[in-house]
Design a protein around this motif. Sequence first.
Motif, PDB file in Angstrom:
ATOM      1  N   UNK A  45       0.845  -1.178   0.000  1.00 21.21           N
ATOM      2  CA  UNK A  45       0.000   0.000   0.000  1.00 21.21           C
ATOM      3  C   UNK A  45       0.889   1.240   0.000  1.00 21.21           C
ATOM      4  N   UNK A  46       0.411   2.299  -0.592  1.00 22.19           N
ATOM      5  CA  UNK A  46       1.162   3.550  -0.617  1.00 22.19           C
ATOM      6  C   UNK A  46       0.269   4.707  -0.232  1.00 22.19           C
ATOM      7  N   UNK A  47       0.872   5.783   0.225  1.00 24.95           N
ATOM      8  CA  UNK A  47       0.114   6.993   0.549  1.00 24.95           C
ATOM      9  C   UNK A  47       0.295   7.966  -0.601  1.00 24.95           C
ATOM     10  N   UNK A  48      -0.809   8.312  -1.258  1.00 23.80           N
ATOM     11  CA  UNK A  48      -0.768   9.239  -2.386  1.00 23.80           C
ATOM     12  C   UNK A  48      -0.914  10.682  -1.909  1.00 23.80           C
ATOM     13  N   UNK A  49      -1.878  10.925  -1.031  1.00 20.67           N
ATOM     14  CA  UNK A  49      -2.161  12.278  -0.528  1.00 20.67           C
ATOM     15  C   UNK A  49      -2.751  12.172   0.859  1.00 20.67           C
ATOM     16  N   UNK A  50      -2.595  13.250   1.610  1.00 22.98           N
ATOM     17  CA  UNK A  50      -3.266  13.358   2.906  1.00 22.98           C
ATOM     18  C   UNK A  50      -4.129  14.597   2.874  1.00 22.98           C
ATOM     19  N   UNK A  51      -5.176  14.598   3.686  1.00 23.77           N
ATOM     20  CA  UNK A  51      -6.099  15.721   3.730  1.00 23.77           C
ATOM     21  C   UNK A  51      -5.404  17.037   4.030  1.00 23.77           C
ATOM     22  N   UNK A  52      -6.108  18.108   3.769  1.00 23.93           N
ATOM     23  CA  UNK A  52      -5.570  19.444   3.998  1.00 23.93           C
ATOM     24  C   UNK A  52      -5.535  19.770   5.480  1.00 23.93           C
ATOM     25  N   UNK A  53      -4.929  20.878   5.826  1.00 22.89           N
ATOM     26  CA  UNK A  53      -4.865  21.373   7.201  1.00 22.89           C
ATOM     27  C   UNK A  53      -4.152  20.400   8.126  1.00 22.89           C
ATOM     28  N   UNK A  54      -2.913  20.106   7.816  1.00 26.32           N
ATOM     29  CA  UNK A  54      -2.101  19.298   8.711  1.00 26.32           C
ATOM     30  C   UNK A  54      -2.287  17.802   8.593  1.00 26.32           C
ATOM     31  N   UNK A  55      -2.783  17.339   7.486  1.00 22.72           N
ATOM     32  CA  UNK A  55      -2.893  15.905   7.265  1.00 22.72           C
ATOM     33  C   UNK A  55      -4.108  15.257   7.890  1.00 22.72           C
ATOM     34  N   UNK A  56      -5.211  15.977   7.973  1.00 22.84           N
ATOM     35  CA  UNK A  56      -6.425  15.385   8.519  1.00 22.84           C
ATOM     36  C   UNK A  56      -7.080  14.487   7.484  1.00 22.84           C
ATOM     37  N   UNK A  57      -8.254  13.976   7.820  1.00 17.32           N
ATOM     38  CA  UNK A  57      -8.972  13.071   6.914  1.00 17.32           C
ATOM     39  C   UNK A  57      -9.275  13.725   5.580  1.00 17.32           C
ATOM     40  N   UNK A  58      -9.410  12.965   4.523  1.00 21.00           N
ATOM     41  CA  UNK A  58      -9.065  11.550   4.396  1.00 21.00           C
ATOM     42  C   UNK A  58      -7.605  11.374   3.973  1.00 21.00           C
ATOM     43  N   UNK A  59      -7.201  10.112   3.921  1.00 22.03           N
ATOM     44  CA  UNK A  59      -5.882   9.757   3.393  1.00 22.03           C
ATOM     45  C   UNK A  59      -6.130   8.969   2.118  1.00 22.03           C
ATOM     46  N   UNK A  60      -5.547   9.414   1.014  1.00 20.80           N
ATOM     47  CA  UNK A  60      -5.675   8.696  -0.257  1.00 20.80           C
ATOM     48  C   UNK A  60      -4.544   7.679  -0.337  1.00 20.80           C
ATOM     49  N   UNK A  61      -4.918   6.411  -0.459  1.00 16.99           N
ATOM     50  CA  UNK A  61      -3.919   5.346  -0.537  1.00 16.99           C
ATOM     51  C   UNK A  61      -4.046   4.621  -1.870  1.00 16.99           C
ATOM     52  N   UNK A  62      -2.918   4.096  -2.320  1.00 15.41           N
ATOM     53  CA  UNK A  62      -2.920   3.300  -3.541  1.00 15.41           C
ATOM     54  C   UNK A  62      -2.674   1.851  -3.160  1.00 15.41           C
ATOM     55  N   UNK A  63      -3.433   1.002  -3.812  1.00 13.32           N
ATOM     56  CA  UNK A  63      -3.263  -0.428  -3.651  1.00 13.32           C
ATOM     57  C   UNK A  63      -3.458  -1.021  -5.043  1.00 13.32           C
ATOM     58  N   UNK A  64      -2.413  -1.608  -5.561  1.00 14.45           N
ATOM     59  CA  UNK A  64      -2.446  -2.014  -6.965  1.00 14.45           C
ATOM     60  C   UNK A  64      -2.533  -0.770  -7.834  1.00 14.45           C
ATOM     61  N   UNK A  65      -3.468  -0.767  -8.776  1.00 17.39           N
ATOM     62  CA  UNK A  65      -3.662   0.398  -9.646  1.00 17.39           C
ATOM     63  C   UNK A  65      -4.813   1.282  -9.185  1.00 17.39           C
ATOM     64  N   UNK A  66      -5.322   0.995  -7.998  1.00 20.53           N
ATOM     65  CA  UNK A  66      -6.490   1.691  -7.485  1.00 20.53           C
ATOM     66  C   UNK A  66      -6.078   2.711  -6.410  1.00 20.53           C
TER      67      UNK A  66
END
Length: 83
Positions: A45-66
């Motif tokens: 799994x990878x972390x693509x992006x984190x929410x704005x304002x200090x990394x709050x929700x949500x966290x965008x993760x990649x798994x495979x091509x999704x």
Amino acid sequence: MKPAMTLDSLACGSRAIIRTIDWAVLAPEEGTRLRALGIDLGAQIGVAHKGVFGGSDPIAVTIGRMTIAIRRAHAAAMHIEPV
């Protein structure tokens, strides 16, 4: 012993392998949904992006091509090993 790292602390652009998941902190339907998306033990799994304002929700993760968005609480329940 090295302290366990959780997915919510992984830097954007980094990848890891899920080693354990504390399913007890998630509602059963949340666990079912995450498993259906391929988030389970041994998954890369990878972390693509984190929410704005200090990394709050949500966290965008990649798994495979999704890429999917998960809550920080879900990511905090996943213990990982960076790759």
